[in-house]
Write a protein that holds these residues in place. Structure first.
Motif, short mmCIF file in Angstrom:
data_model
loop_
_atom_site.label_atom_id
_atom_site.label_comp_id
_atom_site.label_asym_id
_atom_site.label_seq_id
_atom_site.Cartn_x
_atom_site.Cartn_y
_atom_site.Cartn_z
N ILE A 124 0.87 -1.18 0.00
CA ILE A 124 0.00 0.00 0.00
C ILE A 124 0.90 1.22 0.00
CG2 ILE A 124 -1.69 1.32 1.33
CD1 ILE A 124 -2.81 -1.34 2.33
N SER A 125 0.80 2.05 -1.03
CA SER A 125 1.79 3.09 -1.27
C SER A 125 1.41 4.46 -0.74
CB SER A 125 2.08 3.18 -2.78
OG SER A 125 0.88 3.40 -3.50
N SER A 126 0.38 4.54 0.09
CA SER A 126 -0.04 5.81 0.66
C SER A 126 -0.24 5.64 2.17
CB SER A 126 -1.34 6.29 0.01
OG SER A 126 -2.03 7.20 0.82
N SER A 127 0.32 6.53 2.97
CA SER A 127 0.16 6.45 4.42
C SER A 127 -1.30 6.60 4.82
CB SER A 127 1.00 7.53 5.10
OG SER A 127 2.37 7.29 4.90
N ALA A 128 -2.01 7.49 4.14
CA ALA A 128 -3.43 7.71 4.46
C ALA A 128 -4.25 6.46 4.16
CB ALA A 128 -3.97 8.90 3.67
N THR A 143 7.15 0.50 -2.17
CA THR A 143 7.68 0.74 -0.82
C THR A 143 8.20 2.17 -0.71
OG1 THR A 143 8.30 -1.59 -0.58
CG2 THR A 143 9.33 -0.03 0.92
N HIS A 144 8.94 2.61 -1.73
CA HIS A 144 9.44 3.99 -1.74
C HIS A 144 8.28 4.99 -1.68
CE1 HIS A 144 13.59 3.00 -3.73
NE2 HIS A 144 13.41 2.40 -2.57
N ALA A 145 7.21 4.70 -2.43
CA ALA A 145 6.06 5.60 -2.44
C ALA A 145 5.41 5.70 -1.06
CB ALA A 145 5.03 5.14 -3.48
N LEU A 146 5.31 4.56 -0.36
CA LEU A 146 4.74 4.56 0.99
C LEU A 146 5.60 5.41 1.93
CD1 LEU A 146 2.88 3.58 3.26
CD2 LEU A 146 4.32 1.55 3.45
N LEU A 147 6.90 5.20 1.89
CA LEU A 147 7.80 5.94 2.77
C LEU A 147 7.74 7.45 2.49
CD1 LEU A 147 10.89 3.55 2.64
CD2 LEU A 147 9.46 4.02 4.64
N LYS A 148 7.73 7.80 1.22
CA LYS A 148 7.74 9.22 0.85
C LYS A 148 6.40 9.90 1.13
CE LYS A 148 11.32 8.68 -2.70
NZ LYS A 148 11.63 8.71 -4.15
N SER A 149 5.34 9.11 1.26
CA SER A 149 4.01 9.69 1.51
C SER A 149 3.81 10.11 2.96
CB SER A 149 2.91 8.69 1.12
OG SER A 149 2.81 7.64 2.09
N TRP A 150 4.68 9.60 3.85
CA TRP A 150 4.48 9.88 5.27
C TRP A 150 4.94 11.28 5.62
CZ3 TRP A 150 6.36 11.26 10.01
CH2 TRP A 150 5.60 10.85 11.12
N GLY A 151 4.11 12.02 6.33
CA GLY A 151 4.45 13.36 6.79
C GLY A 151 3.95 13.54 8.21
N VAL A 152 4.30 14.67 8.81
CA VAL A 152 3.93 14.90 10.20
C VAL A 152 2.42 14.91 10.38
CG1 VAL A 152 3.89 17.43 10.10
CG2 VAL A 152 4.55 16.27 12.23
N GLU A 153 1.68 15.18 9.31
CA GLU A 153 0.21 15.15 9.41
C GLU A 153 -0.32 13.75 9.67
OE1 GLU A 153 1.10 14.72 4.95
OE2 GLU A 153 1.94 15.77 6.70
N HIS A 154 0.51 12.73 9.42
CA HIS A 154 0.11 11.35 9.69
C HIS A 154 0.58 10.87 11.07
CE1 HIS A 154 0.51 11.43 5.15
NE2 HIS A 154 -0.75 11.14 5.34
N SER A 155 1.32 11.71 11.77
CA SER A 155 1.95 11.29 13.03
C SER A 155 0.92 11.18 14.15
CB SER A 155 3.05 12.27 13.42
OG SER A 155 2.49 13.45 13.96
#
Length: 260
Positions: A101-105, A208-220
């Protein structure tokens, strides 16, 4: 070699009493979420322990831990009827061809739907699994039914001691310098070439790269942890190389403030 590793994983899990299940479509099955389920004799059938592994992890790595845990008197007194281990799509599980899954949301949303479906009494998460477990305890639509939360060196909290910039740099290093993560993640198992190769393959995937790069402080968890109302146990290793021990006091402080 990868398929041989997956076949071995399935055999070991099967021989220790676990059976493999694809989650229902509405509970993440359409995205590839799976679970390994073990029924415990003499336990309460409605009392479930759900275990959530970390980033890139495999349910197989939890067998020794759960075997040792099951021998402890305190665990037996809990009288769990079932243990379920979550398997993330595309990670080192039994479906290597499924997409990460390539999106944190999307990951957090689908994970919450899965946990709603599994209806755990106790939710245990480690590292990224700890982040997702705490996210569920704060945001899940059925979170009020959760009786206990166990977090083992969870990620997902930034705060003053670990700034947003530092967190983003840590994630960037996972993409640009995967070997350091592989060494820390595998620890004593690092000399095993097949495991190194599989983790390296996982970290080099574009999704995997897309999932990692999608994470931001808004997901914390920074602005979410105050919503947790579930009794929580926090466990941390002083020598944890991935999520440093200095994060423990911050989690402890924020959870105490949330739980009162």
């Amino acid at each position: 070699m990868f398929y041989r590793f997956q076949t071995l994983s399935k055999k070991i899990l099967g021989r220790t009493g676990y059976r493999f299940e694809l989650a229902p479509r509405a509970a993440g099955g359409d995205a590839g979420f799976c679970v390994w389920r073990r029924t415990l004799r003499g336990g309460d059938p409605g009392k479930r322990l759900v275990v959530v592994p970390g980033f890139g992890d495999t349910p197989l790595s939890w067998i020794t831990f759960l075997t040792v845990l099951g021998s402890r008197r305190g665990f037996r007194q809990q009288k769990f009827g079932e243990i379920l281990i979550v398997e993330f799509p595309g990670h080192l599980g039994s479906h290597p061809n499924s997409k990460v899954i390539s999106s944190s949301a999307e990951l957090t949303g689908r994970f919450c739907a899965l946990i709603d479906h599994l209806a755990p009494h106790t939710l245990l998460g480690q590292s990224m699994g700890g982040y997702l477990a705490s996210f569920y305890a704060a945001e899940g639509s059925e979170r009020d039914k959760l009786s206990e939360l166990i977090l083992m060196c969870p990620s997902g909290l930034t705060g003053a001691e670990n700034t947003e910039i530092e967190t983003v740099e840590w994630i960037k290093d996972l993409v640009d310098k995967p070997e350091a993560f592989i060494r820390k993640s595998l620890g004593m198992l690092y000399p095993l070439a097949p495991l190194r190769a599989e983790l390296r393959r996982f970290l080099n995937r574009s999704d995997t790269h897309a999932l990692l790069k999608s994470w931001g402080v808004e997901h914390s968890m920074d602005h979410r942890i105050a919503r947790i109302r579930t009794a929580t146990t926090l466990i941390w290793g002083e020598r944890d190389d991935l999520i440093p021990f200095r994060m423990f006091p911050m989690w402890k402080r924020e959870l105490r403030a949330a739980l009162g």
